[in-house]
Design a protein around this motif. Sequence first.
Motif, PDB file in Angstrom:
ATOM      1  N   SER A 458      16.152 -23.557 -41.593  1.00 48.29           N
ATOM      2  CA  SER A 458      16.446 -24.493 -42.683  1.00 48.29           C
ATOM      3  C   SER A 458      15.596 -24.231 -43.924  1.00 48.29           C
ATOM      4  O   SER A 458      15.722 -24.960 -44.921  1.00 48.29           O
ATOM      5  N   ASP A 459      14.731 -23.219 -43.865  1.00 50.48           N
ATOM      6  CA  ASP A 459      13.880 -22.932 -45.017  1.00 50.48           C
ATOM      7  C   ASP A 459      14.748 -22.594 -46.235  1.00 50.48           C
ATOM      8  O   ASP A 459      15.714 -21.836 -46.139  1.00 50.48           O
ATOM      9  N   GLY A 460      14.394 -23.204 -47.335  1.00 48.92           N
ATOM     10  CA  GLY A 460      15.140 -22.992 -48.578  1.00 48.92           C
ATOM     11  C   GLY A 460      16.524 -23.611 -48.548  1.00 48.92           C
ATOM     12  O   GLY A 460      17.392 -23.249 -49.350  1.00 48.92           O
ATOM     13  N   GLY A 461      16.751 -24.527 -47.618  1.00 53.47           N
ATOM     14  CA  GLY A 461      18.062 -25.195 -47.526  1.00 53.47           C
ATOM     15  C   GLY A 461      19.171 -24.297 -47.010  1.00 53.47           C
ATOM     16  O   GLY A 461      20.363 -24.606 -47.159  1.00 53.47           O
ATOM     17  N   ALA A 462      18.815 -23.196 -46.337  1.00 51.76           N
ATOM     18  CA  ALA A 462      19.812 -22.201 -45.920  1.00 51.76           C
ATOM     19  C   ALA A 462      20.802 -22.736 -44.879  1.00 51.76           C
ATOM     20  O   ALA A 462      21.933 -22.252 -44.798  1.00 51.76           O
ATOM     21  N   ALA A 463      20.379 -23.728 -44.086  1.00 50.71           N
ATOM     22  CA  ALA A 463      21.249 -24.217 -43.017  1.00 50.71           C
ATOM     23  C   ALA A 463      22.163 -25.363 -43.463  1.00 50.71           C
ATOM     24  O   ALA A 463      23.052 -25.770 -42.699  1.00 50.71           O
ATOM     25  N   ILE A 464      21.967 -25.871 -44.660  1.00 55.67           N
ATOM     26  CA  ILE A 464      22.738 -27.037 -45.118  1.00 55.67           C
ATOM     27  C   ILE A 464      24.244 -26.774 -45.085  1.00 55.67           C
ATOM     28  O   ILE A 464      25.041 -27.667 -44.785  1.00 55.67           O
ATOM     29  N   LYS A 465      24.645 -25.536 -45.329  1.00 51.98           N
ATOM     30  CA  LYS A 465      26.089 -25.242 -45.382  1.00 51.98           C
ATOM     31  C   LYS A 465      26.782 -25.460 -44.042  1.00 51.98           C
ATOM     32  O   LYS A 465      27.997 -25.566 -43.974  1.00 51.98           O
ATOM     33  N   TYR A 466      26.002 -25.533 -42.949  1.00 52.84           N
ATOM     34  CA  TYR A 466      26.595 -25.761 -41.623  1.00 52.84           C
ATOM     35  C   TYR A 466      26.658 -27.248 -41.257  1.00 52.84           C
ATOM     36  O   TYR A 466      27.237 -27.611 -40.241  1.00 52.84           O
TER      37      TYR A 466
END
Length: 513
Positions: A458-466
Motif C-alpha cells: 500500500s506504500d504510495g497508495g499503490a493498492a488503492i486501485k484494488y
Amino acid sequence: EKAHTTVLPALLSAMDDAKNPRCQAHAAAATVNFSEDCPPECMQPYLDSLMNKLLTLLQAGNKSVQEAALTALASTADNAQESFVKYYDVVLPYLKNILINANGSEYRMLRAKAVECISLVGMAVGRTRFSQDAREVMNLLMQLQSGGFEDDDQTVQYMLQAWTRLCKCLGDEFIPYLDFVMGPLLKSANLKPDVIVKKRGEEGEEEEEEDDNDDYEHIDHGDNRVSIRTAVLEEKATACNMLCCYVDELKDGILPFLQPILETMIPSLEFYLHEEVRTAAVASMPDILRAGKIAMEKGAKDQAWFAQLVNHIIPPLIKAMAAEPEVEIQARMLESLAECAAEAGELVRDHLTAMLETFKVLLTESLERRAERNKRAGTDDFDEEEMQALEEEQTAEDEVFDQFAECVGSLLKAFHSAILPALEPLLAFIVPLLDKKRSPAERRIAICVFDDIFEHASDGGAAIKYLEGFVTPCIEGCTDADADVRQASVYGVGVMAEHCGMSFSNYVQYALQ
C-alpha cells in the motif's frame, strides 16, 4: 481407546506361551500395531506388565521372538515418551549387549532392530537423560557401521534412520559425529537407480517371473519394460529424508557439509523414479537457505556467499517446478519457493521473471485440469467413486493455488508495491475466485492474496486501485458459513482500514454492519 482393556491383557497372556514361540512373536508384533494408534494414557496402566514380558522375551533363545520383542519395545518407548524413563536403566544394557554380542550374518535383523530400538528409546527419554550414555551408544553404532554391510543387509536403512533420531535427540551435541555419519549417508543419497530395460513380449515366462519379483518395480514405457530395483530407491529416499532432517535440526551446524548436501539435493529435484526423493529434495531447499543465512548472520560466511547460495537454489527449483508431473509435488515446490523467497528477500530479484512466468504456466494448467474434471463430472456414467477421486484432485489443485498465494505473499513482503506491475497478469487468475459461486477454499485463497497486497504493497497508495473490486467480497466474507473465509475476510477488513486511510472511509458503515 475402547478395546484396550480386552486386547492388551489378551496379548500379554499370549506372550507367556513359551511352548509356542510363534504365538509369542505374533503377540509382540500385535502390540506394535495396537500401540501405534493407542493414546499413551490408555497404554500407561499396562506398561509395567508389558515391559516385564518383553524383557523376558528378549532373553528367550528364539531369534524371531527376540526380534519381535525389540520392535514392540521400540514401539512402546515411542508411545510412552518421557514415561519410559522409568524403564531406561533396565532396558539400555539389554540393547547394548545385543549390539556387542549378536555377531554373524544370521543376527543381522536382530542387530538392526536393536539399533532402531536404542534410537527410539533415546528420543523417548530425551536429551538430558540420554546424553549420559550417548557417547558409549554412539561408539557402539560407529563400531557396527565401520564393519561394513553387505548389499542386501537391511541394517543400512535402520542405521540411517537411527542416526537421524539421535540427531533430533541430541541436537548440537550430535555435531561432532557428523564426520563419521555423513559419508555413508551421502553415499546412500547419491545411489544410482538399478534399472533394467528390455523389449516387451520377448521374454515370455521370464517376464511373468519378473512380475512376481517383489525386488523390482516394473514400468511399461512404449515397447520397453523398465524394471527398477526397489531396495536401491528406498535406501536413496530414506537417505534424502535424513539429510533434510539434519539440515533442519542442526541449522548452521551442518555448514561443513552444506555444499555436498546441495550437490546431492539439486539433481534430486528431478529424480522422477521416486516421488519421495523429490519431496525430500524440495523440502530441503528452504532449510539449506536458512542454515546458510544463520551462518552469514554469525559471520561464518559473507553476503556474497549467501547470494551465491540463493542463485544455486532458486533457478533449479523453478525449473523442476515447471517440469513436475505430480500436482501434489508442484504444490510442495511452490511452498518451498515461498519459504526460499522469504529467506532470500531482495536476492530473488534476478529470478523474478522466470518465477512469474512459471506461475502463469502452472495456474493455466491447473485451470485447464479443473475444466476437464468439471466436464467429466457432467457425463451420464459419472459415479460416486469418480466423484470421490475428483474431490481429491480438486483439493490438490486448491493446494497449488494456496501455495501460489504464499509465494505472492513472500514477494510482496520483499518488494512491496514495486512488484505489483509484474504481478498484475497473475491477478487475472485470482480475481474470479472471489465470486460467491466458487468453493470456500478458492474464495479464501483469493481473499488472502488481496489481504497481502493491502498489507504489504500500500506504500504510495499503490493498492488503492484494488479497493473497489475487493472490499465487497471481503466484507461479505465476514459472515460466510466457512470459518477460514471469515477469518481471512475479517483480517482483510482490518488491513484495508489500516492502510487505505480515507479511501476506506466510505465503507466503514458497511463493514460495521
